[in-house]
Design a protein around this motif. Structure first.
Motif, short mmCIF file in Angstrom:
data_model
loop_
_atom_site.label_atom_id
_atom_site.label_comp_id
_atom_site.label_asym_id
_atom_site.label_seq_id
_atom_site.Cartn_x
_atom_site.Cartn_y
_atom_site.Cartn_z
N ALA A 274 83.97 6.96 35.21
CA ALA A 274 82.93 6.95 36.13
C ALA A 274 81.41 7.39 35.06
CB ALA A 274 82.66 7.83 37.50
N SER A 275 81.60 7.12 34.11
CA SER A 275 81.10 6.68 32.67
C SER A 275 80.75 6.00 31.80
CB SER A 275 80.79 8.42 31.81
OG SER A 275 82.30 8.67 31.25
N ARG A 535 82.10 22.69 28.30
CA ARG A 535 81.08 22.21 28.94
C ARG A 535 81.43 21.75 30.54
NH1 ARG A 535 83.92 17.53 25.14
NH2 ARG A 535 82.11 17.42 23.74
N ALA A 536 82.68 22.46 31.14
CA ALA A 536 83.00 22.98 32.62
C ALA A 536 81.61 23.93 33.08
CB ALA A 536 84.19 23.47 33.49
N ALA A 537 80.81 25.53 32.07
CA ALA A 537 80.46 25.87 32.40
C ALA A 537 78.77 25.21 32.54
CB ALA A 537 80.47 27.18 31.40
N GLN A 538 78.82 24.60 31.34
CA GLN A 538 77.97 24.05 31.26
C GLN A 538 77.26 23.10 32.41
OE1 GLN A 538 77.70 20.34 29.23
NE2 GLN A 538 76.05 21.17 27.21
N GLY A 569 70.17 16.14 26.79
CA GLY A 569 71.60 15.44 26.43
C GLY A 569 72.43 15.22 26.99
N SER A 570 73.38 15.03 26.73
CA SER A 570 74.89 14.06 27.39
C SER A 570 75.87 15.49 27.89
CB SER A 570 75.71 13.67 27.36
OG SER A 570 76.36 13.48 25.70
N TYR A 571 76.77 15.72 28.48
CA TYR A 571 77.91 15.81 28.84
C TYR A 571 78.24 16.63 27.13
CZ TYR A 571 82.56 17.45 30.03
OH TYR A 571 83.62 17.95 30.37
N VAL A 576 69.98 22.02 29.21
CA VAL A 576 69.72 22.96 29.10
C VAL A 576 68.51 22.59 30.17
CG1 VAL A 576 67.73 22.85 27.39
CG2 VAL A 576 68.68 25.25 27.76
N GLY A 577 68.24 21.72 30.31
CA GLY A 577 67.33 21.50 31.25
C GLY A 577 67.39 20.82 32.44
#
Length: 681
Positions: A274-275, A535-538, A569-571, A576-577
């Motif tokens: 899905a990307s 990445r999961a936490a992000q 940014g991406s995954y 940050v936003g």
């Protein structure tokens, strides 16, 4: 007269025979007097035959039938002449015409973690950058042409080009990608910036099987640079995935259900993901038992190699028997028969494998702090280390859309972010973590820093802890409970949990920055995690501080605004936003309204992409963007320093890299399809 006629005929025959002799083994090291083509280090077939005065005879890997037999679902092979395009791309090897065979040993962190380095070795796209990182050259595309205002890009493909299963590759595969994958919300919920122009979807007009035109609602001259550098391939196998697409086939859902999937979209997701990320797990990993009943283990590809196994320990690939490139003697590329990718998530374990010479090539996740041990063991391990400049800047960013409203208010205060930047001793950081080889630098969005942004490169990089502490006092961050560390303005305790992964930054950098922040009274903890954990936490918006390399060459910024608009940014980057992005996507119905400087940057990057590259107008807009980053401290840059690239000595035709960089897609400019393994290695 008769004798003269016979002599003339003989001369003509001799001349014809010479003109149609076997093609010479031209290399970059020995051009054999052959004139360069229209593009560096490569030719179209007719162009090379004319330049070399030869007729190319094609040959193939002697293992190719066995390799094809390992590809799930592939039919028996027709002759090579029926597998190559009518005009294949002729690749000039660097040092030597290679030999077939061998297994390329690669090392990644885990599934979808630290894999782009290896992915780039087999990657293709419409075009690519040559190894000068300045010249865009044909790849899958044979040619292209812009209209005068950069609103129409007409691309010509290679006639007879085929997918890895032998099906024709045509303009329809490009239309399918745009209309039925990238712009279908059932596949990709939100369209990526690079399939839009002026905020509107790019339209595909098919001229014929080999020709299509991309029609843009606004000028976007950087679109070609996007194709030259992005993992996202603007073509997918319509002949296969289209069978299961509900918008294209009435029986798509029924066919997918026969294979054990809920509907056609679920099956497409199992293959494509899905990307646009081209390295998602295949059905072989998602459900090995079910995969045995699927038509293919993985979807057909145009890349040099294709998956034959996919497990949690690693993956194996074999050469694509329909690959569209040949060398100057007519040998079908790639030279290397097999690729093995092994997963090692622990950085020390990866370094040990490199020191022992167990890997053929590695760059991603290697940071400068690992260079001494790698350099020390080069001779013993049988490999060579190249220390090369990096494009992206190791950076820190505070979560300006934190779910904690008190932290969010603090992180949104520019005075706080500036204070945290002033607290960093970049000169010491450079000496300790980067052996004095780097340069302190602020984050300006563009990297390498262009001339129009040069005046801001040092903004906020001075070390001034006293001023930082005064600013933190002024924000109400005082030590209310006497434990030696500052509290939030409302009196609550705060500890910045600095999670990082070596894929994104060196641990020594994080440790030092954590100490600098502790020295001005802001408590910190440091924890190394895996890329997946980070990445999961992000993605869950749980990180107070995001830590990763960040930066974008101007040419790439012209084609993708991803790092200039929320969430920045991406995954795979800083995000940050995320609350700001939600507000923009929902047109204010949800999320958090961005500040004016963020909205200004959105307008500026749109204008920058539409301006003529290199023009005074583009420079003026670019300067505004760079100043915005410098003034806002949205990203706190540290030190721009080189990083190591590892090449085992048995891997041949590998040149000196210009940079250590993801931004130019790692190995893609250096033509890995002509790399080969020495017979005695």
């Amino acid at each position: 007269m008769t004798r003269t006629f016979m002599t003339t005929t003989a001369m003509l025959l001799l001349a014809t025979t010479a003109a149609r002799a076997a093609c010479p083994a031209m290399t970059m090291a020995d051009d054999q007097g052959i004139a360069p083509g229209a593009f560096p280090q490569q030719y179209d077939l007719a162009e090379y035959e004319a330049a070399a005065g030869c007729e190319m005879a094609f040959s193939e890997n002697p293992e190719i039938a066995d390799l094809n037999g390992a590809i799930q679902g592939n039919p028996d092979l027709p002759p090579l002449a029926e597998r190559l395009p009518e005009e294949p791309l002729v690749v000039v090897p660097y040092e030597a015409v290679g030999t077939y065979g061998g297994t390329f040993d690669a090392l990644s962190n885990a599934t979808e973690a630290g894999t782009s380095d290896f992915l780039s070795v087999r990657h293709v796209n419409l075009v690519r950058y040559s190894d000068d990182l300045a010249t865009i050259v044909p790849n899958v595309a044979k040619s292209w042409e812009w209209n005068d205002d950069f609103t129409e890009l007409t691309v010509t493909l290679r006639k007879g080009h085929k997918w890895s299963d032998g099906a024709p590759f045509t303009s329809e595969d490009v239309r399918f990608y745009f209309e039925n994958l990238a712009l279908d919300p059932n596949i990709i919920e939100k369209p990526k910036d690079y399939v839009l122009a002026g905020g509107e979807p790019i339209e595909v007009e098919i001229v014929d099987d080999q020709t299509f035109t991309l029609k843009l609602a606004a000028p976007k001259p950087g679109l070609l640079a996007h194709f030259a550098t992005s993992y996202a391939q603007p073509f997918q196998p319509a002949h296969f995935l289209g069978l299961y697409h509900p918008a294209l086939a009435d029986d798509a859902d029924a066919k997918a259900q026969e294979l054990g999937y809920e509907n056609g979209y679920a099956l497409i997701n199992a293959y494509y993901g899905a990307s646009d990320w081209t390295d998602t797990p295949t059905p072989m990993l998602r459900d090995p038992a079910q995969a045995e009943g699927l038509p293919y283990g993985t979807q057909p590809t145009l890349e040099s190699h294709i998956y034959i196994t996919d497990t949690t320990e690693g993956r194996k690939l074999v050469a694509n028997p329909y690959f569209f490139q040949v060398d100057t003697t007519g040998q079908q590329l790639p030279y290397i028969s097999r690729q093995d990718e092994l997963y090692k998530n622990d950085n020390e374990v990866r370094i040990l494998a490199l020191v022992n010479g167990e890997v053929d090539y590695k760059s991603q996740s290697l940071q400068l702090p690992s260079a001494p041990i790698l350099l020390e063991n080069q001779e013993k391990g049988g490999y060579t280390i190249q220390l090369k400049p990096t494009i992206a800047l190791p950076s820190f960013s505070f979560n300006v859309t934190s779910p904690d409203e008190t932290k969010r208010a603090l992180f949104n205060d520019v005075a706080f972010r500036e204070a945290m930047s002033l607290a960093i001793n970049r000169d010491e950081l450079n000496e300790i973590a980067f052996f004095g080889l780097g340069t302190p630098q602020t984050y300006l969005g563009f990297s390498p820093v262009p001339d129009f942004a040069a005046e801001f490169v040092d903004a906020g990089t001075g070390y001034d802890p006293d001023t930082a502490m005064v600013a933190l006092d002024g924000l109400g961050m005082v030590d209310a409970d006497g434990d030696g560390f500052r509290d939030l303005p409302n009196g609550e305790k705060i500890t910045l949990n600095l999670q990082f992964t070596t894929q994104g930054i060196g641990g020594e950098v994080v440790e030092l920055v954590a100490q600098y922040w502790s020295d001005v009274g802001v408590a910190t903890t440091v924890k190394e995690v895996t890329p997946d954990e980070y990445r999961a936490a992000q993605s869950a918006n749980e990180l107070d501080v995001q830590i990763w390399q960040q930066g974008t060459p101007v040419a790439i910024a012209l084609g993708s605004s991803e790092r200039f608009v929320p969430p920045y940014g991406s995954y795979f980057d800083h995000r940050v936003g995320m609350g700001w992005a939600e507000w923009i996507d929902s047109e204010g119905a949800s999320g958090i309204e961005p500040p004016q400087y963020a909205m200004d940057m959105i307008a500026d990057i749109d204008a920058f992409q539409q301006a003529v590259p290199g023009s005074a107008e583009a420079a003026e807009i670019g300067k505004r963007i760079a100043k915005n980053f410098a003034d806002s401290y949205l990203f706190i840059g540290t030190v721009n320093a080189p990083a190591p690239i590892y090449v085992r000595n048995g891997l041949k035709n590998v040149p000196e890299f210009q940079t250590w960089s993801y931004e130019y897609y790692r190995t893609y400019p250096y033509r890995p399809t002509q790399w080969f393994l020495a017979e005695d290695n």
